[in-house]
Design a protein around this motif. Structure first.
Motif, PDB file in Angstrom:
ATOM      1  N   ARG A  22       0.810  -1.214   0.000  1.00 48.11           N
ATOM      2  CA  ARG A  22       0.000   0.000   0.000  1.00 48.11           C
ATOM      3  C   ARG A  22       0.847   1.269   0.000  1.00 48.11           C
ATOM      4  NH1 ARG A  22      -4.094  -0.745   4.873  1.00 48.11           N
ATOM      5  NH2 ARG A  22      -4.250   1.520   4.574  1.00 48.11           N
ATOM      6  N   PHE A  23       1.900   1.284   0.816  1.00 49.82           N
ATOM      7  CA  PHE A  23       2.632   2.525   1.000  1.00 49.82           C
ATOM      8  C   PHE A  23       3.923   2.630   0.188  1.00 49.82           C
ATOM      9  CE2 PHE A  23      -0.071   2.491   4.764  1.00 49.82           C
ATOM     10  CZ  PHE A  23      -0.534   3.791   4.755  1.00 49.82           C
ATOM     11  N   PHE A  24       4.439   1.505  -0.306  1.00 48.83           N
ATOM     12  CA  PHE A  24       5.687   1.558  -1.069  1.00 48.83           C
ATOM     13  C   PHE A  24       5.564   0.941  -2.461  1.00 48.83           C
ATOM     14  CE2 PHE A  24       6.795   1.764   3.410  1.00 48.83           C
ATOM     15  CZ  PHE A  24       7.637   2.868   3.436  1.00 48.83           C
ATOM     16  N   GLY A  25       4.483   0.217  -2.699  1.00 48.81           N
ATOM     17  CA  GLY A  25       4.236  -0.297  -4.036  1.00 48.81           C
ATOM     18  C   GLY A  25       4.975  -1.568  -4.389  1.00 48.81           C
ATOM     19  N   TYR A  26       5.498  -2.297  -3.385  1.00 49.84           N
ATOM     20  CA  TYR A  26       6.219  -3.546  -3.650  1.00 49.84           C
ATOM     21  C   TYR A  26       5.436  -4.725  -3.086  1.00 49.84           C
ATOM     22  CZ  TYR A  26      10.042  -0.421  -4.823  1.00 49.84           C
ATOM     23  OH  TYR A  26      10.791   0.560  -5.408  1.00 49.84           O
ATOM     24  N   THR A  27       5.598  -5.858  -3.718  1.00 54.21           N
ATOM     25  CA  THR A  27       4.820  -7.038  -3.322  1.00 54.21           C
ATOM     26  C   THR A  27       5.602  -8.003  -2.453  1.00 54.21           C
ATOM     27  OG1 THR A  27       5.449  -8.093  -5.421  1.00 54.21           O
ATOM     28  CG2 THR A  27       3.340  -6.923  -5.364  1.00 54.21           C
ATOM     29  N   SER A  28       6.912  -7.820  -2.346  1.00 54.19           N
ATOM     30  CA  SER A  28       7.697  -8.732  -1.506  1.00 54.19           C
ATOM     31  C   SER A  28       8.884  -7.988  -0.904  1.00 54.19           C
ATOM     32  CB  SER A  28       8.197  -9.929  -2.329  1.00 54.19           C
ATOM     33  OG  SER A  28       9.040  -9.493  -3.383  1.00 54.19           O
ATOM     34  N   PHE A  29       9.384  -8.536   0.204  1.00 52.24           N
ATOM     35  CA  PHE A  29      10.509  -7.934   0.920  1.00 52.24           C
ATOM     36  C   PHE A  29      11.834  -8.478   0.410  1.00 52.24           C
ATOM     37  CE2 PHE A  29       7.083  -7.180   3.956  1.00 52.24           C
ATOM     38  CZ  PHE A  29       7.377  -5.902   4.404  1.00 52.24           C
ATOM     39  N   ILE A  89       6.428  11.349   2.799  1.00 50.43           N
ATOM     40  CA  ILE A  89       5.233  12.148   2.527  1.00 50.43           C
ATOM     41  C   ILE A  89       4.731  11.893   1.109  1.00 50.43           C
ATOM     42  CG2 ILE A  89       4.406  14.523   2.231  1.00 50.43           C
ATOM     43  CD1 ILE A  89       6.235  15.299   4.583  1.00 50.43           C
ATOM     44  N   ALA A  90       5.670  11.727   0.162  1.00 43.60           N
ATOM     45  CA  ALA A  90       5.281  11.425  -1.222  1.00 43.60           C
ATOM     46  C   ALA A  90       4.522  10.111  -1.320  1.00 43.60           C
ATOM     47  CB  ALA A  90       6.521  11.383  -2.123  1.00 43.60           C
ATOM     48  N   ASN A  91       4.759   9.207  -0.366  1.00 39.73           N
ATOM     49  CA  ASN A  91       4.043   7.930  -0.339  1.00 39.73           C
ATOM     50  C   ASN A  91       2.818   7.964   0.573  1.00 39.73           C
ATOM     51  OD1 ASN A  91       5.359   6.190  -2.159  1.00 39.73           O
ATOM     52  ND2 ASN A  91       7.062   5.913  -0.742  1.00 39.73           N
ATOM     53  N   ILE A 562       8.503   9.148  -9.144  1.00 37.64           N
ATOM     54  CA  ILE A 562       8.485   7.750  -9.610  1.00 37.64           C
ATOM     55  C   ILE A 562       9.938   7.362  -9.848  1.00 37.64           C
ATOM     56  CG2 ILE A 562       7.693   6.118 -11.371  1.00 37.64           C
ATOM     57  CD1 ILE A 562       5.377   7.992 -11.984  1.00 37.64           C
ATOM     58  N   SER A 563      10.363   6.222  -9.321  1.00 37.03           N
ATOM     59  CA  SER A 563      11.757   5.790  -9.462  1.00 37.03           C
ATOM     60  C   SER A 563      12.059   5.394 -10.903  1.00 37.03           C
ATOM     61  CB  SER A 563      12.033   4.596  -8.544  1.00 37.03           C
ATOM     62  OG  SER A 563      11.337   3.444  -9.009  1.00 37.03           O
ATOM     63  N   ASP A 564      13.337   5.352 -11.245  1.00 37.03           N
ATOM     64  CA  ASP A 564      13.731   4.949 -12.594  1.00 37.03           C
ATOM     65  C   ASP A 564      13.239   3.548 -12.976  1.00 37.03           C
ATOM     66  OD1 ASP A 564      14.888   7.365 -13.020  1.00 37.03           O
ATOM     67  OD2 ASP A 564      16.879   6.597 -13.503  1.00 37.03           O
ATOM     68  N   ILE A 584       2.474  -1.840 -11.130  1.00 35.52           N
ATOM     69  CA  ILE A 584       3.910  -1.646 -11.380  1.00 35.52           C
ATOM     70  C   ILE A 584       4.646  -1.623 -10.044  1.00 35.52           C
ATOM     71  CG2 ILE A 584       5.645  -0.043 -12.280  1.00 35.52           C
ATOM     72  CD1 ILE A 584       4.020  -1.212 -14.527  1.00 35.52           C
ATOM     73  N   GLU A 585       5.742  -2.392  -9.925  1.00 34.97           N
ATOM     74  CA  GLU A 585       6.538  -2.404  -8.702  1.00 34.97           C
ATOM     75  C   GLU A 585       7.076  -0.994  -8.417  1.00 34.97           C
ATOM     76  OE1 GLU A 585       8.008  -5.315  -6.539  1.00 34.97           O
ATOM     77  OE2 GLU A 585       5.912  -5.642  -7.059  1.00 34.97           O
ATOM     78  N   GLY A 586       6.843  -0.534  -7.190  1.00 28.26           N
ATOM     79  CA  GLY A 586       7.307   0.786  -6.791  1.00 28.26           C
ATOM     80  C   GLY A 586       6.233   1.857  -6.845  1.00 28.26           C
ATOM     81  N   ILE A 587       5.031   1.507  -7.304  1.00 32.38           N
ATOM     82  CA  ILE A 587       3.921   2.460  -7.327  1.00 32.38           C
ATOM     83  C   ILE A 587       3.038   2.195  -6.112  1.00 32.38           C
ATOM     84  CG2 ILE A 587       1.906   3.310  -8.590  1.00 32.38           C
ATOM     85  CD1 ILE A 587       4.525   4.036  -9.919  1.00 32.38           C
ATOM     86  N   SER A 588       3.139   3.075  -5.129  1.00 28.55           N
ATOM     87  CA  SER A 588       2.335   2.943  -3.910  1.00 28.55           C
ATOM     88  C   SER A 588       0.905   3.388  -4.179  1.00 28.55           C
ATOM     89  CB  SER A 588       2.935   3.802  -2.798  1.00 28.55           C
ATOM     90  OG  SER A 588       2.841   5.182  -3.149  1.00 28.55           O
ATOM     91  N   ASP A 589       0.027   3.160  -3.207  1.00 37.28           N
ATOM     92  CA  ASP A 589      -1.365   3.578  -3.367  1.00 37.28           C
ATOM     93  C   ASP A 589      -1.457   5.080  -3.622  1.00 37.28           C
ATOM     94  OD1 ASP A 589      -2.003   0.977  -2.893  1.00 37.28           O
ATOM     95  OD2 ASP A 589      -3.206   1.332  -1.098  1.00 37.28           O
ATOM     96  N   ARG A 590      -0.704   5.856  -2.854  1.00 41.57           N
ATOM     97  CA  ARG A 590      -0.773   7.301  -3.016  1.00 41.57           C
ATOM     98  C   ARG A 590      -0.264   7.728  -4.388  1.00 41.57           C
ATOM     99  NH1 ARG A 590       2.490  12.088  -3.871  1.00 41.57           N
ATOM    100  NH2 ARG A 590       0.789  13.602  -3.879  1.00 41.57           N
ATOM    101  N   LYS A 591       0.829   7.121  -4.845  1.00 43.70           N
ATOM    102  CA  LYS A 591       1.375   7.473  -6.156  1.00 43.70           C
ATOM    103  C   LYS A 591       0.449   7.031  -7.278  1.00 43.70           C
ATOM    104  CE  LYS A 591       6.208   7.712  -4.774  1.00 43.70           C
ATOM    105  NZ  LYS A 591       7.580   7.211  -4.957  1.00 43.70           N
ATOM    106  N   ALA A 592      -0.251   5.923  -7.070  1.00 44.91           N
ATOM    107  CA  ALA A 592      -1.176   5.437  -8.095  1.00 44.91           C
ATOM    108  C   ALA A 592      -2.249   6.481  -8.393  1.00 44.91           C
ATOM    109  CB  ALA A 592      -1.813   4.122  -7.647  1.00 44.91           C
ATOM    110  N   VAL A 593      -2.894   6.994  -7.338  1.00 45.80           N
ATOM    111  CA  VAL A 593      -3.982   7.954  -7.566  1.00 45.80           C
ATOM    112  C   VAL A 593      -3.452   9.350  -7.887  1.00 45.80           C
ATOM    113  CG1 VAL A 593      -5.653   6.670  -6.190  1.00 45.80           C
ATOM    114  CG2 VAL A 593      -4.231   8.384  -5.074  1.00 45.80           C
ATOM    115  N   ALA A 594      -2.245   9.674  -7.420  1.00 46.34           N
ATOM    116  CA  ALA A 594      -1.698  11.011  -7.677  1.00 46.34           C
ATOM    117  C   ALA A 594      -1.182  11.153  -9.103  1.00 46.34           C
ATOM    118  CB  ALA A 594      -0.577  11.312  -6.683  1.00 46.34           C
ATOM    119  N   TYR A 595      -0.613  10.076  -9.665  1.00 42.25           N
ATOM    120  CA  TYR A 595       0.096  10.203 -10.935  1.00 42.25           C
ATOM    121  C   TYR A 595      -0.545   9.450 -12.105  1.00 42.25           C
ATOM    122  CZ  TYR A 595       3.615  11.913  -7.667  1.00 42.25           C
ATOM    123  OH  TYR A 595       4.268  12.604  -6.678  1.00 42.25           O
ATOM    124  N   TRP A 596      -1.571   8.643 -11.836  1.00 44.27           N
ATOM    125  CA  TRP A 596      -2.167   7.878 -12.933  1.00 44.27           C
ATOM    126  C   TRP A 596      -2.690   8.798 -14.028  1.00 44.27           C
ATOM    127  CZ3 TRP A 596      -2.800   4.565 -16.409  1.00 44.27           C
ATOM    128  CH2 TRP A 596      -4.010   4.418 -17.096  1.00 44.27           C
TER     129      TRP A 596
END
Length: 718
Positions: A22-29, A89-91, A562-564, A584-596
């Motif tokens: 949700r907050f960092f956009g990754y599915t695994s550690f 904050i960006a996330n 958005i990271s490279d 997409i890996e690295g797209i958090s919930d906040r970035k998804a709605v902010a940048y889609w």
């Protein structure tokens, strides 16, 4: 403080993975991150060693999101705090910092927000923590303290800071709070010292692999300034949209190298401790934003820099120890993409660093560390294997991504030049340093050489067949092999060792690694990754330009938008819906709605075949609800008022996108019944006065609208 003792490790890890998505956009550690997170949630002290770019921050940021209260992060540099807070904050994560660069009013505002429960992560310097913590309310709900760059606490570490040694005060002030001590570079002695000085209780020690396979490793000896500048410019040219760092030992060198690069037309600035604080902050800000292509700096720059697209690191001089070197090269390629590191190494470096070590308070330890660094620089085996072995890690194969693996050194019989050098040293009465020795051998007519009569010795000019860089390489290897040594107490004069005298008066061969010649350099240049030729317009170019505009609008660094790697994935996939964009890996919930929407519209404007599905804004609210966010979290992530979010939810209910089965996730059934009962029992003119302030703005109107729709209360007109 709730420590989740009622949950299994698997349940805790499921919670952590949800927060990661949700907050960092990754599915695994990454390896062992979950182990540290679980220990923190259980309240156990931990010592964490992960390489720079290895994901240390996640190990305390995820617990901060799960636990009630505040996680305090102790960090030695203000630039790191600002970077980390901006990225959080960006996330959509409430974070703040208290530091000396902010006004008293700003710091007081942060303190008030802490008390009100509006901040999850607080970044603070050790000095400020020591001053402020005793004055904090005893009931301030601190759930965890993370001490970053923890090697600074140890005199055995490479960056000792006295203020860190006072952090054991935490145990006296709040003994109940677990501590995570984190570092990227610490040998066993330093690790043990960290745990002892912080008075950690039965700490879990977690060491991950120090290998950063995306970093190429290269060392060059005896290279001229022209050669070094050429290397730097070729790196800038190869990565025009990314950034790099050049590290120098001396402030004066940062100025001269920076001037050379500027003269060649590149956006480069120096950085060193003699600059004003405002000037240093300006350079850091321009570096973070991507305005600069490189910074030429002393080691004062970069500690904790959280910039993901640093694509190359050049050491103009050899560092004093492997810990420093490893930490500095680790600032490249934090996003996992291929990145390059180059270290230049000379006799002058060795002289300067031995002098520093000898004058330090721990000469024996620092001399030994310098010796290991020199051995790495002179390595004729896989550099990565040697680097990892220093940190106690074994690698059973060559890496294939260092200069030794890619171009194994050719050894040759250097007996003649070695004996010429030995003869010249002895004929001068062992009264010359390395540079004068080279000039004697090459027949220089410099005034001080002639004044001392060195032009009259038999070996004057005997080495004209070799250039200065080759002679520097020969002398450096002679020092490393113990053929000659440096008299630091006699202005760094060279003297011949007993082993050297044995060589001089015998016919035993001396095998040295052949210095780089022009053919070898040309081969290496051709083997280097070339800059990709792109058409005049492609998705990556369009996305980079958009990202820069979004970053400028938000006042943050581009890589924080958005990271490279995520940008490259978007360019490759061209996602046509919000759901696919968020996958997409690295797209958090906040970035998804902010940048889609900006991304979809920009791609559609340039590529006519691309047809994205762009729905009304209320469907962004639905997307976040489906991802497990509460209405309050949706309001925070979307930066909307709670009332607007509840209006969206009711519209979605009306449209059938939300059903009765979704309602318990939006409003607690007990709250729903309480509001309805009060509405039915109170006179209508008193209802809103009696319920005001009890529930979030908009929730009551949402409940009443749903209740009317379901027939639980009369329509508004009756």
């Amino acid at each position: 403080m709730h420590r989740f003792n009622d949950l299994t490790d698997a349940q805790l890890q499921a919670k952590a993975t949800t927060m990661l998505r949700r907050f960092f956009g990754y599915t695994s550690f990454r390896p062992r991150q979950l182990e540290v997170i679980t220990a923190a949630l259980r309240g156990r002290d931990t010592v964490v060693l992960m390489p720079t770019g290895g994901g240390k921050s996640i190990t305390f940021q995820i617990p901060a999101l799960i636990l009630d209260g505040i996680t305090v992060v102790v960090s030695p540099l203000l630039s790191l705090m600002r970077d980390q807070v901006d990225a959080l904050i960006a996330n959509g994560i409430p974070a703040a910092t208290i530091n000396s660069l902010q006004s008293d009013d700003e710091n007081r505002s942060v303190t008030r927000a802490l008390g009100a429960g509006h901040i999850k992560l607080l970044y603070i310097s050790p000095e400020r923590l020591l001053a402020d913590m005793p004055r904090w309310r005893p009931d301030l709900p601190i759930n965890l303290i993370a001490i970053d760059e923890a090697h600074c606490i140890s005199r055995w570490g490479h960056d000792f800071r006295p203020d860190y040694t006072r952090l054991a005060m935490i145990r006296d002030t709040r003994p109940d709070i677990p501590i995570i001590a984190l570092t990227a570079t610490a040998d066993r002695l330093t690790r043990d010292d960290i745990a002892r000085q912080l008075r950690l209780q039965d700490p879990l020690t977690v060491l991950t692999s120090f290998d950063r396979p995306n970093l190429s490793l290269k060392v060059e000896t005896g290279s001229s300034l022209r050669r070094r500048i050429a290397t730097m410019t070729s790196l800038i040219d190869r990565y025009p949209s990314d950034t790099g760092i050049v590290y120098c030992l001396a402030r004066k060198t940062t100025e001269s190298v920076s001037a050379e690069l500027k003269k060649a037309g590149y956006a480069v600035e120096p950085y060193h401790a003699a600059m004003s604080a405002d000037r240093r902050m300006e350079v850091q800000s321009r570096f973070r934003s991507g305005e600069l292509q490189a910074v030429v700096a002393t080691v004062a720059f970069g500690m904790g820099i959280d910039k993901s697209n640093i694509r190359w690191i050049v050491h103009n001089n050899m560092p004093s120890c492997i810990e420093s070197y490893y930490q500095e090269i680790g600032r490249a390629g934090r996003d996992g993409l291929p990145s390059e590191t180059v270290m230049f190494y000379s006799v002058a470096d060795l002289i300067t660093l031995r002098k520093f070590a000898d004058e330090s308070g721990q000469a024996a330890v620092n001399m030994e560390k310098l010796k290991r660094m020199s051995q790495y620089a002179e390595a004729r085996v896989c550099r990565r294997r040697m680097l990892l072995s220093y940190f106690g890690e074994t690698m059973d194969h060559d890496c294939g991504n260092c200069d030794v693996c890619l171009s194994p050194p050719v050894r040759h019989d250097a007996s003649i030049p070695v004996r010429k050098a030995l003869s010249a040293i002895i004929r001068t009465g062992e009264e010359v340093g390395a540079n004068m020795l080279v000039d004697i051998l090459r027949g220089s007519s410099r005034a001080d050489l002639v004044a001392k009569g060195y032009h009259n010795i038999k070996t004057y000019g005997a080495g004209r067949d070799l250039d200065a860089a080759t002679w520097q390489s020969v002398i450096l290897q002679m020092i490393q092999l113990g053929i000659v040594d440096i008299a630091y107490d006699r202005s760094n004069k060279l003297f011949v060792t007993p082993y050297g005298r044995e060589i001089l008066f015998s016919d035993q061969p001396v095998m040295l690694a052949r210095p780089d010649d022009m053919a070898h350099r040309e081969k290496a240049r051709k083997a280097a990754p070339a800059e990709r030729r792109r058409p005049s317009i492609d998705p990556m170019t369009v996305l980079r330009d958009l990202r820069n505009r979004l970053a400028a609008k938000e006042g943050i660094a581009s890589y924080m938008v958005i990271s490279d790697p995520a940008l490259m994935a978007i360019a490759a996939v061209m996602p046509a819906s919000l759901e696919k964009f968020a996958a997409i890996e690295g797209i958090s919930d906040r970035k998804a709605v902010a940048y889609w929407r900006p991304v979809a519209k920009e791609l559609a404007r340039h590529f006519k075949q691309y047809k994205p599905e762009i729905l009304h804004s209320r469907y962004d609210t639905l997307f976040l609800l489906r991802r497990g966010n509460s209405p309050a979290e949706i309001a925070s992530l979307r930066r909307l008022s709670p009332a607007t979010v509840y209006n969206h939810l009711f519209d979605l209910y009306e449209a059938g996108a939300i059903t009765d089965s979704d309602l318990p996730g939006i409003v607690d059934p007990a709250v729903y019944r309480s509001v309805i009962n009060l509405y039915l029992s109170e006179p209508k003119e008193n209802f809103y006065d009696s319920i005001e302030g009890r529930y979030p703005d908009g929730l009551v109107r949402f409940i009443l609208a749903i209740a009317r729709k379901k027939g639980h209360i009369p329509p508004a007109s009756t």
